[in-house]
Design a protein around this motif. Structure first.
Motif, PDB file in Angstrom:
ATOM      1  N   LEU A  41     -20.123   3.810 -14.942  1.00 51.91           N
ATOM      2  CA  LEU A  41     -20.494   4.077 -13.392  1.00 51.91           C
ATOM      3  C   LEU A  41     -19.411   4.291 -12.635  1.00 51.91           C
ATOM      4  CD1 LEU A  41     -22.432   0.644 -12.844  1.00 51.91           C
ATOM      5  CD2 LEU A  41     -23.242   2.700 -13.361  1.00 51.91           C
ATOM      6  N   GLU A  42     -19.536   5.447 -11.526  1.00 55.04           N
ATOM      7  CA  GLU A  42     -18.661   5.457 -10.541  1.00 55.04           C
ATOM      8  C   GLU A  42     -19.408   4.895  -9.207  1.00 55.04           C
ATOM      9  OE1 GLU A  42     -17.590   9.703 -10.156  1.00 55.04           O
ATOM     10  OE2 GLU A  42     -19.696  10.077  -9.795  1.00 55.04           O
ATOM     11  N   VAL A  43     -18.468   4.675  -8.185  1.00 52.48           N
ATOM     12  CA  VAL A  43     -18.832   3.855  -6.921  1.00 52.48           C
ATOM     13  C   VAL A  43     -18.447   4.687  -5.817  1.00 52.48           C
ATOM     14  CG1 VAL A  43     -18.879   1.633  -5.775  1.00 52.48           C
ATOM     15  CG2 VAL A  43     -18.685   1.761  -8.147  1.00 52.48           C
ATOM     16  N   PHE A  56     -23.698   3.104  -6.467  1.00 48.96           N
ATOM     17  CA  PHE A  56     -23.471   3.234  -7.978  1.00 48.96           C
ATOM     18  C   PHE A  56     -24.355   4.062  -8.588  1.00 48.96           C
ATOM     19  CE2 PHE A  56     -22.164  -0.837  -6.097  1.00 48.96           C
ATOM     20  CZ  PHE A  56     -21.048  -1.406  -6.677  1.00 48.96           C
ATOM     21  N   ARG A  57     -23.604   5.050  -9.419  1.00 50.52           N
ATOM     22  CA  ARG A  57     -24.312   6.165 -10.057  1.00 50.52           C
ATOM     23  C   ARG A  57     -23.595   6.276 -11.493  1.00 50.52           C
ATOM     24  NH1 ARG A  57     -22.640  11.686  -7.019  1.00 50.52           N
ATOM     25  NH2 ARG A  57     -20.610  11.855  -7.736  1.00 50.52           N
ATOM     26  N   VAL A  72     -29.316   4.033 -10.654  1.00 48.39           N
ATOM     27  CA  VAL A  72     -28.442   4.066  -9.467  1.00 48.39           C
ATOM     28  C   VAL A  72     -28.823   2.632  -8.764  1.00 48.39           C
ATOM     29  CG1 VAL A  72     -28.342   5.047  -7.142  1.00 48.39           C
ATOM     30  CG2 VAL A  72     -28.915   6.518  -9.332  1.00 48.39           C
ATOM     31  N   THR A  73     -27.583   2.242  -8.203  1.00 50.47           N
ATOM     32  CA  THR A  73     -28.117   1.074  -7.310  1.00 50.47           C
ATOM     33  C   THR A  73     -27.186   1.328  -5.923  1.00 50.47           C
ATOM     34  OG1 THR A  73     -27.817  -0.586  -9.459  1.00 50.47           O
ATOM     35  CG2 THR A  73     -27.349  -1.462  -7.266  1.00 50.47           C
ATOM     36  N   LEU A  74     -27.673   0.727  -4.877  1.00 52.54           N
ATOM     37  CA  LEU A  74     -27.164   1.300  -3.697  1.00 52.54           C
ATOM     38  C   LEU A  74     -27.596   0.040  -2.590  1.00 52.54           C
ATOM     39  CD1 LEU A  74     -29.726   1.959  -1.649  1.00 52.54           C
ATOM     40  CD2 LEU A  74     -29.679   4.133  -3.226  1.00 52.54           C
TER      41      LEU A  74
END
Length: 277
Positions: A41-43, A56-57, A72-74
């Motif tokens: 992941l990259e943030v 987060f993707r 994806v988390t956001l």
């Protein structure tokens, strides 16, 4: 927009902690990353060090990213900033199949609008309760005398049976995800005389408890309660956030976690959204 480095992720964890419980899922993601759990992941944040939106993707420069579900988390406290990051700055590739997990339902109208403008189809999953836990003194002692001694951890030989029974499993990517969870995150299970799991619970890569399941022929014996109790105690003792998502229709699981001292913010609901499915 800024991509966070490892030192900045530690600061972000402290910031997100102040926004619990609504930030719990992204907090769980950064908690795991800051403790060296392998990830792809990259943030990204809108501004630094003060930020309103964090995403987060998958890190496309990480060779491992293709092996896992495109997730994806956001979390955002400013929907207009979130809209700009998703549209003007194009921080998500809307031409691909991806899943936004644990999204605050207040953002759904915006996501629907963006998807419609781009001709992207959506699959919406059931709404979920976010159940959190802070006080291990609420947990009961196991009432079945020999049950605690039967609680062990899952191993790699158990991945196949879990993948076959998981409602969102059954394919190679879910197999790899389950293997990743077992290798790197806490798990609990109860096995039969052949060392095959008959009941289990795992921890996802965002540190939530999940995949709680008991084989039909072994239900009604208190296994789920024993495993949730053991897992909650372990996670709490190791400093993890202790929480889970429960689909709104699943009253049985909701009552189980509630009876063990898990609580929720009744004003908050979230769900999973899949795009280009």
């Amino acid at each position: 927009m800024k991509i966070l480095n490892s030192d900045e992720l530690k600061i972000a964890e402290t910031t997100l902690y102040a926004h619990l419980p609504k930030s719990t899922k992204v907090y769980g993601c950064v908690f795991a990353m800051n403790r060296g759990k392998p990830h792809a992941l990259e943030v990204l944040v809108d501004t630094w060090p003060a930020f309103t939106t964090i995403i987060f993707r998958p890190d496309l420069n990480n060779s491992r990213a293709k092996d896992y579900l495109n997730k994806v988390t956001l979390y955002s406290t400013d929907e207009e900033v979130l809209r700009r990051m998703l549209t003007v700055e194009n921080l998500i590739d809307w031409s691909t199949n991806f899943l936004i997990g644990g999204i605050d339902v207040r953002h759904l109208p915006m996501l629907n609008e963006i998807a419609a403008s781009r001709g992207v189809n959506i699959k919406e999953f059931p709404l979920v309760h976010l159940m959190t836990f802070t006080d291990p003194s609420h947990l009961p002692e196991l009432v079945i005398s020999d049950l605690e001694s039967r609680v062990s951890v899952l191993n790699e030989s158990h991945v196949d049976v879990i993948n076959k029974t998981w409602k969102y499993g059954g394919d190679e990517k879910s197999y790899r995800n389950i293997l990743h969870y077992i290798r790197h995150f806490p798990s609990c299970c109860i096995t039969d005389e052949n060392n095959q799991p008959v009941s289990w619970v795992l921890t996802y890569d965002y540190c939530a408890m999940g995949m709680l399941y008991t084989q039909p022929e072994h239900r009604g014996k208190g296994y789920a309660k024993a495993l949730v109790t053991a897992m909650a105690k372990r996670l709490h003792s190791e400093g993890y956030p202790v929480y889970c998502f429960i689909e709104e229709w699943n009253e049985l699981s909701y009552k189980l976690f509630q009876s063990l001292g898990f609580t929720e913010d009744p004003s908050y609901r979230s769900t999973w959204y899949e795009f280009n499915c």
